[in-house]
Scaffold this motif. Structure first.
Motif, PDB file in Angstrom:
ATOM      1  N   ASN A   8     -43.299-123.640 -70.256  1.00 56.56           N
ATOM      2  CA  ASN A   8     -44.546-124.238 -70.771  1.00 56.56           C
ATOM      3  C   ASN A   8     -45.270-125.053 -69.702  1.00 56.56           C
ATOM      4  N   PHE A   9     -44.991-124.743 -68.434  1.00 53.17           N
ATOM      5  CA  PHE A   9     -45.641-125.457 -67.334  1.00 53.17           C
ATOM      6  C   PHE A   9     -46.968-124.783 -66.997  1.00 53.17           C
ATOM      7  N   HIS A  10     -47.937-125.598 -66.623  1.00 53.61           N
ATOM      8  CA  HIS A  10     -49.227-125.088 -66.165  1.00 53.61           C
ATOM      9  C   HIS A  10     -49.691-125.921 -64.977  1.00 53.61           C
ATOM     10  N   PRO A  11     -50.340-125.282 -64.001  1.00 54.81           N
ATOM     11  CA  PRO A  11     -50.764-123.881 -63.912  1.00 54.81           C
ATOM     12  C   PRO A  11     -49.565-122.937 -63.707  1.00 54.81           C
ATOM     13  N   PHE A  12     -49.629-121.815 -64.379  1.00 55.16           N
ATOM     14  CA  PHE A  12     -48.576-120.814 -64.337  1.00 55.16           C
ATOM     15  C   PHE A  12     -49.177-119.480 -63.892  1.00 55.16           C
ATOM     16  N   PHE A  13     -48.710-118.984 -62.754  1.00 56.14           N
ATOM     17  CA  PHE A  13     -49.183-117.717 -62.202  1.00 56.14           C
ATOM     18  C   PHE A  13     -48.120-116.642 -62.429  1.00 56.14           C
ATOM     19  N   VAL A  14     -48.573-115.415 -62.640  1.00 58.62           N
ATOM     20  CA  VAL A  14     -47.664-114.270 -62.770  1.00 58.62           C
ATOM     21  C   VAL A  14     -48.153-113.137 -61.880  1.00 58.62           C
ATOM     22  N   SER A  15     -47.237-112.550 -61.121  1.00 56.27           N
ATOM     23  CA  SER A  15     -47.539-111.336 -60.357  1.00 56.27           C
ATOM     24  C   SER A  15     -46.743-110.180 -60.932  1.00 56.27           C
ATOM     25  N   VAL A  16     -47.429-109.081 -61.239  1.00 58.50           N
ATOM     26  CA  VAL A  16     -46.746-107.879 -61.723  1.00 58.50           C
ATOM     27  C   VAL A  16     -46.430-106.994 -60.526  1.00 58.50           C
ATOM     28  N   TRP A  17     -45.337-106.224 -60.631  1.00 57.62           N
ATOM     29  CA  TRP A  17     -44.871-105.478 -59.465  1.00 57.62           C
ATOM     30  C   TRP A  17     -44.618-104.003 -59.709  1.00 57.62           C
ATOM     31  N   GLY A  18     -44.697-103.542 -60.950  1.00 56.16           N
ATOM     32  CA  GLY A  18     -44.488-102.109 -61.146  1.00 56.16           C
ATOM     33  C   GLY A  18     -43.779-101.788 -62.444  1.00 56.16           C
ATOM     34  N   ASN A  19     -42.443-101.735 -62.405  1.00 59.21           N
ATOM     35  CA  ASN A  19     -41.679-101.392 -63.604  1.00 59.21           C
ATOM     36  C   ASN A  19     -41.933-102.354 -64.755  1.00 59.21           C
ATOM     37  N   ASP A  20     -42.281-103.600 -64.415  1.00 65.55           N
ATOM     38  CA  ASP A  20     -42.496-104.595 -65.470  1.00 65.55           C
ATOM     39  C   ASP A  20     -43.704-104.280 -66.339  1.00 65.55           C
ATOM     40  N   VAL A  21     -44.656-103.490 -65.840  1.00 72.61           N
ATOM     41  CA  VAL A  21     -45.803-103.100 -66.670  1.00 72.61           C
ATOM     42  C   VAL A  21     -45.842-101.599 -66.960  1.00 72.61           C
ATOM     43  N   PHE A  22     -45.268-100.785 -66.076  1.00 71.53           N
ATOM     44  CA  PHE A  22     -45.300 -99.340 -66.302  1.00 71.53           C
ATOM     45  C   PHE A  22     -44.179 -98.865 -67.229  1.00 71.53           C
ATOM     46  N   ASP A  23     -42.998 -99.482 -67.137  1.00 76.33           N
ATOM     47  CA  ASP A  23     -41.834 -99.010 -67.887  1.00 76.33           C
ATOM     48  C   ASP A  23     -41.372 -99.982 -68.972  1.00 76.33           C
ATOM     49  N   PHE A  24     -41.244-101.244 -68.626  1.00 79.80           N
ATOM     50  CA  PHE A  24     -40.658-102.241 -69.515  1.00 79.80           C
ATOM     51  C   PHE A  24     -41.297-102.277 -70.906  1.00 79.80           C
ATOM     52  N   PRO A  25     -42.631-102.378 -71.036  1.00 79.03           N
ATOM     53  CA  PRO A  25     -43.222-102.504 -72.377  1.00 79.03           C
ATOM     54  C   PRO A  25     -43.110-101.239 -73.228  1.00 79.03           C
ATOM     55  N   LYS A  26     -42.745-100.127 -72.617  1.00 80.40           N
ATOM     56  CA  LYS A  26     -42.638 -98.864 -73.359  1.00 80.40           C
ATOM     57  C   LYS A  26     -41.247 -98.667 -73.958  1.00 80.40           C
ATOM     58  N   LYS A  27     -40.311 -99.564 -73.653  1.00 84.18           N
ATOM     59  CA  LYS A  27     -38.945 -99.413 -74.148  1.00 84.18           C
ATOM     60  C   LYS A  27     -38.836 -99.681 -75.645  1.00 84.18           C
ATOM     61  N   SER A  28     -39.582-100.666 -76.137  1.00 83.60           N
ATOM     62  CA  SER A  28     -39.541-100.988 -77.564  1.00 83.60           C
ATOM     63  C   SER A  28     -40.682-101.942 -77.881  1.00 83.60           C
ATOM     64  N   SER A  29     -40.891-102.191 -79.165  1.00 78.34           N
ATOM     65  CA  SER A  29     -41.934-103.137 -79.563  1.00 78.34           C
ATOM     66  C   SER A  29     -41.592-104.553 -79.092  1.00 78.34           C
ATOM     67  N   LEU A  30     -40.300-104.874 -79.011  1.00 82.24           N
ATOM     68  CA  LEU A  30     -39.887-106.196 -78.517  1.00 82.24           C
ATOM     69  C   LEU A  30     -40.226-106.363 -77.047  1.00 82.24           C
ATOM     70  N   HIS A  31     -39.952-105.326 -76.264  1.00 81.48           N
ATOM     71  CA  HIS A  31     -40.280-105.381 -74.840  1.00 81.48           C
ATOM     72  C   HIS A  31     -41.787-105.567 -74.638  1.00 81.48           C
ATOM     73  N   LYS A  32     -42.548-104.843 -75.433  1.00 86.40           N
ATOM     74  CA  LYS A  32     -44.011-104.955 -75.349  1.00 86.40           C
ATOM     75  C   LYS A  32     -44.461-106.363 -75.721  1.00 86.40           C
ATOM     76  N   TRP A  33     -43.837-106.934 -76.753  1.00 82.57           N
ATOM     77  CA  TRP A  33     -44.182-108.294 -77.174  1.00 82.57           C
ATOM     78  C   TRP A  33     -43.868-109.302 -76.075  1.00 82.57           C
ATOM     79  N   ILE A  34     -42.727-109.127 -75.393  1.00 83.31           N
ATOM     80  CA  ILE A  34     -42.340-110.050 -74.321  1.00 83.31           C
ATOM     81  C   ILE A  34     -43.386-110.043 -73.218  1.00 83.31           C
ATOM     82  N   LEU A  35     -43.809-108.837 -72.804  1.00 85.68           N
ATOM     83  CA  LEU A  35     -44.800-108.755 -71.742  1.00 85.68           C
ATOM     84  C   LEU A  35     -46.109-109.417 -72.168  1.00 85.68           C
ATOM     85  N   LYS A  36     -46.551-109.128 -73.378  1.00 91.75           N
ATOM     86  CA  LYS A  36     -47.791-109.740 -73.861  1.00 91.75           C
ATOM     87  C   LYS A  36     -47.670-111.264 -73.926  1.00 91.75           C
ATOM     88  N   PHE A  37     -46.510-111.748 -74.338  1.00 92.48           N
ATOM     89  CA  PHE A  37     -46.264-113.189 -74.432  1.00 92.48           C
ATOM     90  C   PHE A  37     -46.376-113.838 -73.048  1.00 92.48           C
TER      91      PHE A  37
END
Length: 350
Positions: free
Chosen positions: A84-113
Motif C-alpha cells: 500500500n505504498f505510494h508512489p508505486f511503479f510497476v514494470s511488466v516484462w512478458g510472461n506476467d501479461v502474456f501468459d499469467f492472466p490467461k491461467k485462470s480468473s484468479l490470475h487475471k484478477w491478481i494482475l488487474k489488482f
C-alpha cells in the motif's frame, strides 16, 4: 543509478545472493529453497511470495523510500501492491501479461489488482504495452531495455572456425518459445543450396530441448556443422556475437528481444521472426530481415541472401548498430527512467 546519487535497495527472492551489481547497491535477498519451485519455468508459489511480505513492510518502514518499483507484475508486483505504498511503479516484462492472466480468473484478477494499485506502469515494448492495456485503462509508459553499447560492440576476436567460414548463430535458451527446430531445418536447406560454401551454425544456450535438438540435427545430417556451445556467462556474450557473421532468431513468440539488440550493437545483421517486439528493433531490409515465424524456407532464403552478399551484411550490420546507439542505448534508457522518478517526486513535493 548509483552515479546519479540515487540510493538503491534491491529486494529479491532466490537461493543465492545475485552477483555483478555495484557495491553500493543494497541487496536484500530472502532465500528460497529449490523445493519451493514449481513447473518447468521455475516459477515460485505465490504463497512463498506472500510469506516474504513482512520482510518488505519492515524494510519500507526502515528505509522510508521515495518510490517502490516492482519489476514483473505477477510476482514482485503483487508484493509491491500489498505494501500500500505510494508512489508505486510497476514494470511488466512478458510472461506476467502474456501468459499469467490467461491461467485462470484468479490470475487475471491478481494482475488487474496490481495494475490498479500502480501509480505508473512501464513496458519495454509497444506490443507488450498493448497487451497490458487489456487489463488496465491507465497509460503505459514505454522505456526500452537497452544495452551497453560500450560493452556490446564490434571487437577483434580469434575465430572459432576457418577464416572463410560463414558462421550463423543465435544466443537463446533451447526451449519451444525460441523456435530452434526451425533454424535447424533452415540450416539444412542452406547447406543443400550452397554446397560449396563453408557454413557453420553456432547455438549458444542450454535448455530442455537440447537432447531432442541434437537428435534432430543428426536426423537432418547436419550435426557435423552444428555446434551446441552451451550456456555462457553474460559477460562473454559480446565475444560470442563477434564470432557470428549472421544472427538468426526464429522465435515463435517474443515480448521484446534484448538478444537482438546485443547482436545489432555488435554490428551483426540478423534474420528474425516477425513476431512480438522484433519489428520494433529490426527495420526490415535495413538492419536485418523479418521472416514468417515457423517457416524454415523463409529463414533460409534471407540467410542465403546475406551469405551471398558480404557488402549487404556489412551495410545492415552498421545500420543495426546505429539504430541501437540512437534508440536503445542503456545509459539513455536509464536516464529516461530516472526522469520518470523525478517527475513523480517533484509532483508529490509540490
Amino acid at each position: 543509478m548509483i552515479k546519479y546519487d540515487i540510493d538503491v535497495y534491491l529486494f529479491g527472492l532466490g537461493e543465492n545472493i545475485p552477483e555483478g551489481y555495484h557495491h553500493k547497491v543494497n541487496i536484500i535477498n530472502v532465500k528460497i529453497q529449490n523445493s519451493t519451485k514449481l513447473q518447468a519455468d521455475g516459477a515460485f508459489q505465490k504463497s512463498i511470495y506472500l510469506k516474504s511480505l513482512p520482510n518488505i513492510l519492515s524494510l519500507v518502514k526502515k528505509i522510508k523510500p521515495d518510490i517502490i518499483h516492482s519489476h514483473y507484475a505477477s510476482s514482485y508486483g503483487l508484493l509491491g501492491a500489498l505494501t500500500n505504498f505510494h508512489p508505486f511503479f510497476v514494470s511488466v516484462w512478458g510472461n506476467d501479461v502474456f501468459d499469467f492472466p490467461k491461467k485462470s480468473s484468479l490470475h487475471k484478477w491478481i494482475l488487474k489488482f496490481v495494475l490498479k494499485k500502480a501509480d505508473r506502469i512501464y513496458s519495454t515494448s509497444k506490443v507488450m504495452a498493448n497487451e497490458t492495456k487489456l487489463y488496465t485503462s491507465k497509460e503505459i509508459g514505454i522505456i526500452p531495455f537497452g544495452v551497453d553499447t560500450e560493452v556490446f560492440k564490434p571487437i577483434t576476436i580469434s575465430k572459432m572456425f576457418d577464416e572463410d567460414t560463414i558462421v550463423l548463430g543465435t544466443v537463446k535458451s533451447l526451449s519451444y518459445k525460441y523456435g530452434i527446430e526451425y533454424l535447424l531445418e533452415a540450416f539444412k536447406i542452406i547447406k543443400e543450396k550452397l554446397p560449396d560454401k563453408k557454413i557453420k551454425l553456432l547455438l549458444v544456450g542450454d535448455g530442455i530441448l537440447k537432447s531432442s535438438l541434437q537428435k534432430k540435427a543428426e536426423e537432418l545430417k547436419i550435426s557435423n556443422d552444428v555446434v551446441f556451445y552451451g550456456s555462457v556467462p553474460h559477460n562473454k556474450v559480446p565475444e560470442i556475437y563477434n564470432l557470428i557473421d549472421i544472427a538468426v532468431f526464429p522465435s515463435v513468440w517474443e515480448s521484446f528481444g534484448v538478444s537482438n539488440l546485443e547482436a545489432a550493437a555488435c554490428e551483426k545483421p540478423q534474420v528474425a521472426s516477425n513476431v512480438g517486439g522484433f519489428p520494433e528493433i529490426i527495420d526490415d531490409g535495413v538492419t536485418g530481415f523479418l521472416v514468417e515465424p515457423g517457416n524454415p524456407k523463409d529463414i533460409a532464403d534471407k540467410v542465403i541472401e546475406l551469405i551471398n552478399d558480404k557488402s549487404l551484411r556489412i551495410k545492415m550490420g552498421r545500420a543495426a548498430r546505429k539504430k541501437v546507439v540512437e534508440e536503445f542505448n542503456w545509459n539513455n534508457n536509464v536516464e529516461q527512467m530516472i526522469s520518470e522518478y523525478q517527475k513523480v517526486i517533484k509532483g508529490r513535493n509540490r
